[in-house]
Design a protein around this motif. Structure first.
Motif, PDB file in Angstrom:
ATOM      1  N   ALA A 180       0.841  -1.199   0.000  1.00  0.00           N
ATOM      2  CA  ALA A 180       0.000   0.000   0.000  1.00  0.00           C
ATOM      3  C   ALA A 180       0.871   1.241   0.000  1.00  0.00           C
ATOM      4  CB  ALA A 180      -0.928  -0.009   1.213  1.00  0.00           C
ATOM      5  N   LEU A 181       0.372   2.291  -0.649  1.00  0.00           N
ATOM      6  CA  LEU A 181       1.098   3.554  -0.762  1.00  0.00           C
ATOM      7  C   LEU A 181       0.138   4.698  -0.485  1.00  0.00           C
ATOM      8  CD1 LEU A 181       3.690   4.646  -3.387  1.00  0.00           C
ATOM      9  CD2 LEU A 181       1.612   6.004  -3.168  1.00  0.00           C
ATOM     10  N   ILE A 182       0.586   5.684   0.277  1.00  0.00           N
ATOM     11  CA  ILE A 182      -0.231   6.859   0.569  1.00  0.00           C
ATOM     12  C   ILE A 182      -0.051   7.865  -0.560  1.00  0.00           C
ATOM     13  CG2 ILE A 182      -0.640   8.763   2.167  1.00  0.00           C
ATOM     14  CD1 ILE A 182       0.344   6.949   4.411  1.00  0.00           C
ATOM     15  N   ALA A 183      -1.081   7.995  -1.397  1.00  0.00           N
ATOM     16  CA  ALA A 183      -1.030   8.942  -2.509  1.00  0.00           C
ATOM     17  C   ALA A 183      -1.346  10.359  -2.059  1.00  0.00           C
ATOM     18  CB  ALA A 183      -2.009   8.510  -3.609  1.00  0.00           C
ATOM     19  N   ARG A 184      -2.189  10.483  -1.047  1.00  0.00           N
ATOM     20  CA  ARG A 184      -2.489  11.791  -0.452  1.00  0.00           C
ATOM     21  C   ARG A 184      -2.708  11.580   1.031  1.00  0.00           C
ATOM     22  NH1 ARG A 184      -6.916  13.237  -3.075  1.00  0.00           N
ATOM     23  NH2 ARG A 184      -8.379  12.541  -1.465  1.00  0.00           N
ATOM     24  N   ALA A 185      -1.893  12.204   1.839  1.00  0.00           N
ATOM     25  CA  ALA A 185      -1.991  12.042   3.289  1.00  0.00           C
ATOM     26  C   ALA A 185      -3.102  12.935   3.827  1.00  0.00           C
ATOM     27  CB  ALA A 185      -0.660  12.386   3.947  1.00  0.00           C
TER      28      ALA A 185
END
Length: 222
Positions: free
Chosen positions: A66-71
């Motif tokens: 998983a990757l945080i594209a917008r925090a």
């Protein structure tokens, strides 16, 4: 060997990726857990909460990053309810929850954390087994779910299509890089790199209790 990964976009005004809860406090983590993804797919497939064996088998097959594209930012909802002597609460174990004791002066309190305006990308594949849904079947179920879908808690409705397409990669870490996005990410520890830690993201679907931890690596995808 290059593998095929399902790309999910998890975005909503509010979402919650439940963390370990203690007492009345329900925290959230930044990344989805294996149990959260299992529940999302199970809901899309129309499974019932009582279908513990099916949920467990699916969770055991999940491999994802998983990757945080917008925090987003943390939003805490504090709930207070005064319960009278005859008030009953809805439960998931088949019978209403009733108050005990003779005093009703103190309210029932609980706290729930949410992520506001958060967007997370997931790359996911399934371990091969003779039985169980295929990755294509899961993608189709998300597009045509048996029931309305939510991200963590029932008020958390997604704001966009969940299926983001397909990517290829030798492992979850390279599949995340193939998205072409930069951000903080999480992937299985066997992929290497980053900082290794254990996350308590498993559920025992037969008992409904915490089901153990899993080693992951956390780091930046450039």
């Amino acid at each position: 060997m290059t593998l095929r990964w399902l790309h999910l976009r998890l975005a909503a005004p509010l979402m919650a990726f439940g963390d370990v809860a203690i007492d009345h406090v329900g925290p959230t983590r930044d990344f989805p857990s294996a149990s959260a993804l299992t529940g999302l797919f199970g809901n899309a497939l129309g499974w019932r909460r009582a279908d513990g064996a099916a949920h467990q088998a699916l969770q055991d097959r999940l491999v994802f990053g998983a990757l945080i594209a917008r925090a987003g930012h943390l939003l805490t909802d504090t709930q207070n309810a005064k319960l009278e002597a005859n008030d009953r609460g809805w439960t998931t174990w088949g019978r209403p929850d009733e108050r005990a004791g003779a005093t009703y002066d103190s309210p029932h309190r609980r706290r729930r954390d949410y992520l506001a305006d958060h967007e997370c990308r997931v790359v996911l594949r399934l371990l091969d087994v003779p039985d169980g849904p295929s990755l294509d079947a899961l993608a189709q179920a998300l597009d045509r779910p048996a029931r309305p879908l939510f991200l963590g808690r029932k008020p958390c409705l997604p704001c966009a299509r969940l299926v983001g397409g397909w990517v290829e990669g030798a492992n979850a870490r390279t599949a995340l890089a193939a998205l072409g996005l930069a951000g903080r990410a999480l992937w299985p520890a066997e992929d290497g790199g980053g900082t290794r830690r254990d996350v308590a993201d498993r559920r025992n679907w037969r008992t409904g209790l915490h089901g153990g931890s899993y080693p992951v690596c956390e780091g930046e995808i450039a």
